[in-house]
Design a protein around this motif. Structure first.
Motif, mmCIF file in Angstrom:
data_model
loop_
_atom_site.group_PDB
_atom_site.id
_atom_site.type_symbol
_atom_site.label_atom_id
_atom_site.label_comp_id
_atom_site.label_asym_id
_atom_site.label_seq_id
_atom_site.Cartn_x
_atom_site.Cartn_y
_atom_site.Cartn_z
ATOM 1 N N HIS A 1 6.518 7.322 5.237
ATOM 2 C CA HIS A 1 5.401 8.006 4.726
ATOM 3 C C HIS A 1 5.640 9.682 4.888
ATOM 4 C CE1 HIS A 1 2.031 8.938 1.596
ATOM 5 N NE2 HIS A 1 2.643 8.878 1.285
ATOM 6 N N LEU B 1 5.040 2.978 9.372
ATOM 7 C CA LEU B 1 4.745 3.169 8.084
ATOM 8 C C LEU B 1 3.922 4.235 8.081
ATOM 9 C CD1 LEU B 1 3.541 -0.353 7.154
ATOM 10 C CD2 LEU B 1 6.211 0.796 7.473
ATOM 11 N N ARG B 2 3.326 4.786 8.319
ATOM 12 C CA ARG B 2 2.743 6.486 8.341
ATOM 13 C C ARG B 2 4.092 7.800 8.555
ATOM 14 N NH1 ARG B 2 -2.168 4.476 10.993
ATOM 15 N NH2 ARG B 2 -2.014 6.094 12.653
ATOM 16 N N GLU C 1 2.129 0.410 12.131
ATOM 17 C CA GLU C 1 0.958 0.876 10.978
ATOM 18 C C GLU C 1 1.322 2.572 11.304
ATOM 19 O OE1 GLU C 1 -2.892 0.939 10.075
ATOM 20 O OE2 GLU C 1 -3.488 -1.288 10.492
ATOM 21 N N GLN D 1 0.798 -1.014 0.438
ATOM 22 C CA GLN D 1 -0.294 -0.160 -0.348
ATOM 23 C C GLN D 1 0.551 1.164 -0.126
ATOM 24 O OE1 GLN D 1 -3.342 0.270 3.287
ATOM 25 N NE2 GLN D 1 -2.744 2.253 3.520
ATOM 26 N N TYR D 2 1.955 1.071 0.483
ATOM 27 C CA TYR D 2 2.570 2.579 0.399
ATOM 28 C C TYR D 2 4.129 2.258 -0.428
ATOM 29 C CZ TYR D 2 0.609 3.740 4.939
ATOM 30 O OH TYR D 2 0.192 3.945 6.185
#
Length: 268
Positions: free
Chosen positions: A235, A231-232, A228, A59-60
């Motif tokens: 990003h 990861l955010r 999560e 997704q990323y």
């Protein structure tokens, strides 16, 4: 007059040493290492790597290396805890790297060269049977390093090997067969987010992640909500996130292995 000549000689020697250092760095680096370069690595073939982690990474658009092993029977047979080889093959097909973590998670400082070779043979054979490329990266079980590994791994075509140590990887001072990393295990963001911020000035941050969660080894589990969050953060702050093999874009690995002495201390 003699004093001036002595000072001049000292300055020339210092300048020569400085230029020599620059030249050595230039030989090890293929290109400058950018800030905010992070490597994600995942250990132990936890089931959550296939069911939860990989979809999020895709997704990323993040790269990653999955260091797989089978442990000793009957552990790996429990498919509520560990991936199947079909799932590991799917990770490869999705573009992720599959690396070696030995077959049975044996610590290399307790192995002879022949025993370590047999462990590598087994994982390489599993990869061949499942149409996965032969691994070129390795992760030390338990973060235990030893000269037997740094001697045998390059002879068998391995270019990078990851340990622990809770510090960033400096390509001009760290041998690529002894790459340090930070662990994400546990509920404490205070150790992970500051670690990520150290990816600057030529240093690369490598993260070791186990299961998300890790139902087989709960003491090294990473909570999904925190994973999560990490990861955010990567990003939103525009990090480049790659597999371990991708460091070959920046580092002349054969030259680094040849010229940077192995240092085994402070890698746990």
């Amino acid at each position: 007059m003699l004093r001036r000549l002595s000072l001049l000689c000292v300055l020339l020697l210092l300048l020569e040493a400085g230029l020599g250092g620059v030249g050595a760095h230039a030989q090890v680096l293929r290109r400058p290492v950018p800030d905010k370069l992070v490597v994600l690595t995942f250990d132990d073939a936890a089931l959550s790597h296939a069911t939860y982690v990989a979809p999020l990474l895709r997704q990323y658009g993040f790269g990653a290396t999955f260091f797989v092993c089978e442990f000793r029977e009957p552990a790996f047979a429990d498919k509520t805890k560990y991936m199947s080889w079909a799932q590991i093959r799917q990770l490869h097909r999705q573009g992720f790297e599959v690396g070696s973590h030995t077959l049975t998670h044996r610590h290399v400082n307790r192995l002879t060269q022949e025993q370590l070779g047999a462990e590598l043979d087994s994982i390489e054979g599993r990869c061949h049977s499942n149409r996965i490329p032969r691994p070129v990266t390795f992760a030390y079980p338990g973060y235990d390093t030893a000269p037997v590994a740094t001697t045998l791994l390059p002879a068998r075509g391995y270019h990078l090997a990851r340990a622990g140590g809770s510090r960033p990887y400096d390509p001009v001072t760290d041998n690529p067969l002894l790459i340090p990393s930070f662990s994400t295990s546990g509920p404490d963001t205070a150790k992970v987010l500051p670690a990520l911020r150290q990816a600057q000035n030529g240093r690369i941050v490598v993260l070791t992640v186990h299961g998300v969660p890790d139902v087989a080894h709960d003491w090294v589990s990473t909570p999904p909500a925190l994973f999560e969050l990490y990861l955010r953060y990567l990003h939103d702050h525009h990090y480049t996130v790659v597999a371990l093999r991708d460091l070959a874009r920046y580092v002349n690995l054969p030259e680094a292995i040849r010229t940077i002495p192995p240092r085994y201390e402070n890698l746990k």
